[in-house]
Design an enzyme around this catalytic site. Structure first.
Site, PDB file in Angstrom:
ATOM      1  CG  ASP A   6      -9.382   1.280   3.097  1.00  0.00           C
ATOM      2  OD1 ASP A   6      -9.334   0.535   2.258  1.00  0.00           O
ATOM      3  OD2 ASP A   6      -7.821   0.715   3.081  1.00  0.00           O
ATOM      4  N   GLY A  26      -1.515   1.000   9.551  1.00  0.00           N
ATOM      5  CA  GLY A  26      -2.065   1.144   8.365  1.00  0.00           C
ATOM      6  C   GLY A  26      -3.994   1.627   8.155  1.00  0.00           C
ATOM      7  CE  LYS A  53      -4.443  -1.708   1.470  1.00  0.00           C
ATOM      8  NZ  LYS A  53      -5.702  -0.954   3.227  1.00  0.00           N
ATOM      9  CG  ASN A  66       0.292   2.911  16.878  1.00  0.00           C
ATOM     10  OD1 ASN A  66       0.381   2.287  18.242  1.00  0.00           O
ATOM     11  ND2 ASN A  66       0.917   2.215  16.165  1.00  0.00           N
TER      12      ASN A  66
HETATM   13  P1  NAP Z   1      -1.274  -3.305  10.735  1.00  0.00           P
HETATM   14  O1  NAP Z   1      -0.725  -2.014   9.869  1.00  0.00           O
HETATM   15  O2  NAP Z   1      -0.749  -4.275  11.292  1.00  0.00           O
HETATM   16  O3  NAP Z   1      -1.654  -2.493  12.424  1.00  0.00           O
HETATM   17  C1  NAP Z   1      -2.356  -3.123  13.820  1.00  0.00           C
HETATM   18  C2  NAP Z   1      -2.014  -2.151  14.419  1.00  0.00           C
HETATM   19  O4  NAP Z   1      -2.783  -3.266  15.824  1.00  0.00           O
HETATM   20  C3  NAP Z   1      -1.181  -2.085  15.372  1.00  0.00           C
HETATM   21  O5  NAP Z   1      -0.919  -0.904  15.901  1.00  0.00           O
HETATM   22  C4  NAP Z   1      -0.380  -3.213  16.270  1.00  0.00           C
HETATM   23  O6  NAP Z   1       1.044  -2.617  17.519  1.00  0.00           O
HETATM   24  C5  NAP Z   1      -1.958  -2.888  17.051  1.00  0.00           C
HETATM   25  N1  NAP Z   1      -1.828  -3.852  17.754  1.00  0.00           N
HETATM   26  C6  NAP Z   1      -2.082  -5.626  17.041  1.00  0.00           C
HETATM   27  N2  NAP Z   1      -1.527  -6.627  18.008  1.00  0.00           N
HETATM   28  C7  NAP Z   1      -1.887  -5.890  19.635  1.00  0.00           C
HETATM   29  C8  NAP Z   1      -1.685  -6.948  20.468  1.00  0.00           C
HETATM   30  N3  NAP Z   1      -2.058  -7.997  21.152  1.00  0.00           N
HETATM   31  N4  NAP Z   1      -2.185  -5.641  21.557  1.00  0.00           N
HETATM   32  C9  NAP Z   1      -2.296  -4.351  20.891  1.00  0.00           C
HETATM   33  N5  NAP Z   1      -1.860  -3.899  20.233  1.00  0.00           N
HETATM   34  C10 NAP Z   1      -1.343  -4.544  19.117  1.00  0.00           C
HETATM   35  O7  NAP Z   1      -2.501  -3.628  10.378  1.00  0.00           O
HETATM   36  P2  NAP Z   1      -3.423  -2.610   9.971  1.00  0.00           P
HETATM   37  O8  NAP Z   1      -3.514  -3.098   8.111  1.00  0.00           O
HETATM   38  O9  NAP Z   1      -3.802  -1.243  10.424  1.00  0.00           O
HETATM   39  O10 NAP Z   1      -5.008  -3.581   9.907  1.00  0.00           O
HETATM   40  C11 NAP Z   1      -5.496  -3.607  11.140  1.00  0.00           C
HETATM   41  C12 NAP Z   1      -6.607  -4.508  11.386  1.00  0.00           C
HETATM   42  O11 NAP Z   1      -8.100  -3.711  10.216  1.00  0.00           O
HETATM   43  C13 NAP Z   1      -7.009  -5.921  10.801  1.00  0.00           C
HETATM   44  O12 NAP Z   1      -7.202  -6.356  11.001  1.00  0.00           O
HETATM   45  C14 NAP Z   1      -7.552  -5.827   9.404  1.00  0.00           C
HETATM   46  O13 NAP Z   1      -8.405  -6.828   9.227  1.00  0.00           O
HETATM   47  C15 NAP Z   1      -8.705  -4.798   9.446  1.00  0.00           C
HETATM   48  N6  NAP Z   1      -9.190  -3.925   8.012  1.00  0.00           N
HETATM   49  C16 NAP Z   1     -10.124  -4.330   7.742  1.00  0.00           C
HETATM   50  C17 NAP Z   1     -10.538  -3.177   7.094  1.00  0.00           C
HETATM   51  C18 NAP Z   1     -12.363  -3.584   6.384  1.00  0.00           C
HETATM   52  O14 NAP Z   1     -12.299  -2.737   5.096  1.00  0.00           O
HETATM   53  N7  NAP Z   1     -13.308  -3.510   6.834  1.00  0.00           N
HETATM   54  C19 NAP Z   1      -9.870  -2.789   6.216  1.00  0.00           C
HETATM   55  C20 NAP Z   1      -7.870  -1.991   6.594  1.00  0.00           C
HETATM   56  C21 NAP Z   1      -7.743  -3.051   7.843  1.00  0.00           C
HETATM   57  P3  NAP Z   1       2.173  -2.176  16.998  1.00  0.00           P
HETATM   58  O15 NAP Z   1       2.391  -0.857  15.815  1.00  0.00           O
HETATM   59  O16 NAP Z   1       2.484  -1.913  18.485  1.00  0.00           O
HETATM   60  O17 NAP Z   1       2.736  -3.549  16.543  1.00  0.00           O
END
Ligand code: NAP
Length: 288
Positions: A106, A133, A70, A131
């Protein structure tokens, strides 16, 4: 039917085999009777440049972009929309005579179910858990809605500091505060919207919730709980919120609406949102 004239669309990512995008986009293309097909296109991070050359050669019309490309895709684009610049990531690319253009749908996907609620967002404080993507798209969405204060909660002080700093040069003004998880009890009583952008509670960890019932109990009665996760449905987080009689929004509508916005760009006509929604619900076994 796929013929020699069929135009190509797709989704790039790695891994890509779990993507639900081909299901909803091909359902929409069939409904519109357009001569297109939407394919999963697995691209390893190291192969992005050669993949882009290949996409130009085969006249791919447009594509969705998912993890891990991305941000990496941006140098390959001749133009990036202001919203994608604000988010710092592109999820939709389309071909033009002057090269590939990119945007981020998004944000539109995230705000769609909130706009449907007819709520006064100008008084609404927001808490975003995570915090990463997706949190960036949520920050932009809440700012677009007019939310006066956005609180972002994370577990790593350094990443939180970087997240805060990253908005200093963004093309929109964001009123953002960052917090560690242990500070949540101070801010939960003032939140109108609580958004989970962490993967906590996602299949197969279906019994986990980013917040326990005693924390969710601190929210005001009128608060809205929004989980970006779409499987399981409902997540543990949304089950707890529903037990508290809060409005609960799952991540499927965001997925559908960001896809519909992308398809509208590629096909230059409105996407059949209900067909896309139902194709996913059927694929996930939520309806016959
Ligand atoms: P990402 O960039 O990996 O970010 C995940 C965030 O969650 C990071 O800030 C991470 O913290 C935090 N995290 C992960 N495990 C944790 C834990 N056990 N305790 C506390 N914090 C935790 O992922 P993303 O792309 O943002 O996606 C996140 C979620 O949104 C996923 O489940 C994805 O499927 C969903 N999503 C859904 C859509 C939709 O269309 N519905 C679109 C996009 C994403 P750290 O930075 O400290 O590692």
């Amino acid at each position: 039917m796929i013929t020699g004239k069929t135009k190509l669309l797709g989704v790039i990512g790695h891994p890509i085999e779990h993507s639900l995008s081909p299901v909803m986009h091909n359902a929409a293309i069939t409904d519109l009777e357009m001569d297109y097909v939407y394919l999963p296109l697995p691209v390893q991070p190291a192969d992005l440049a050669s993949a882009m050359t290949g996409f130009a050669a085969i006249e791919l019309q447009g594509f969705s972009v998912t993890i891990p490309h991305k941000q990496a895709i941006i140098p390959f684009l001749t133009a990036v929309s202001p919203i994608a610049q604000a988010v710092g990531a592109v999820n939709t690319v389309w071909r033009t005579e002057s090269g590939w253009r990119g945007t981020n749908t998004d944000v539109e996907g995230f705000v769609a179910p909130l706009k449907a609620l007819d709520h006064d967002w100008t008084q609404a404080e927001v808490i975003i858990l995570g915090n990463g993507g997706a949190a960036r798209a949520v920050v932009v969405g809440c700012t677009q809605l007019g939310c006066p204060q956005v609180h972002v909660v994370g577990r790593d002080p350094q990443k939180l500091e970087q997240f805060q700093q990253s908005w200093n040069h963004a093309p929109l003004s964001v009123n953002l505060q960052t917090h560690l998880w242990q500070q949540l009890p101070e801010i939960l009583p003032h939140a109108a919207l609580l958004v989970n952008t962490t993967p906590i509670g996602m299949y197969p960890q279906v019994n986990d919730s980013p917040l326990a019932a005693d924390a969710i109990a601190l929210l005001p009665d009128h608060a809205i709980a929004y989980d970006l996760i779409y499987t399981p449905n409902p997540t543990q987080f949304l089950q707890i919120a529903s037990q508290r009689q809060l409005v609960a929004i799952d991540g499927l509508e965001m997925l559908v609406q960001q896809g519909a916005a992308a398809l509208t760009i590629w096909l230059q006509q409105p996407a059949p949102v209900e067909i896309m929604r139902r194709s996913l619900r059927r694929h996930l076994g939520w309806e016959p």
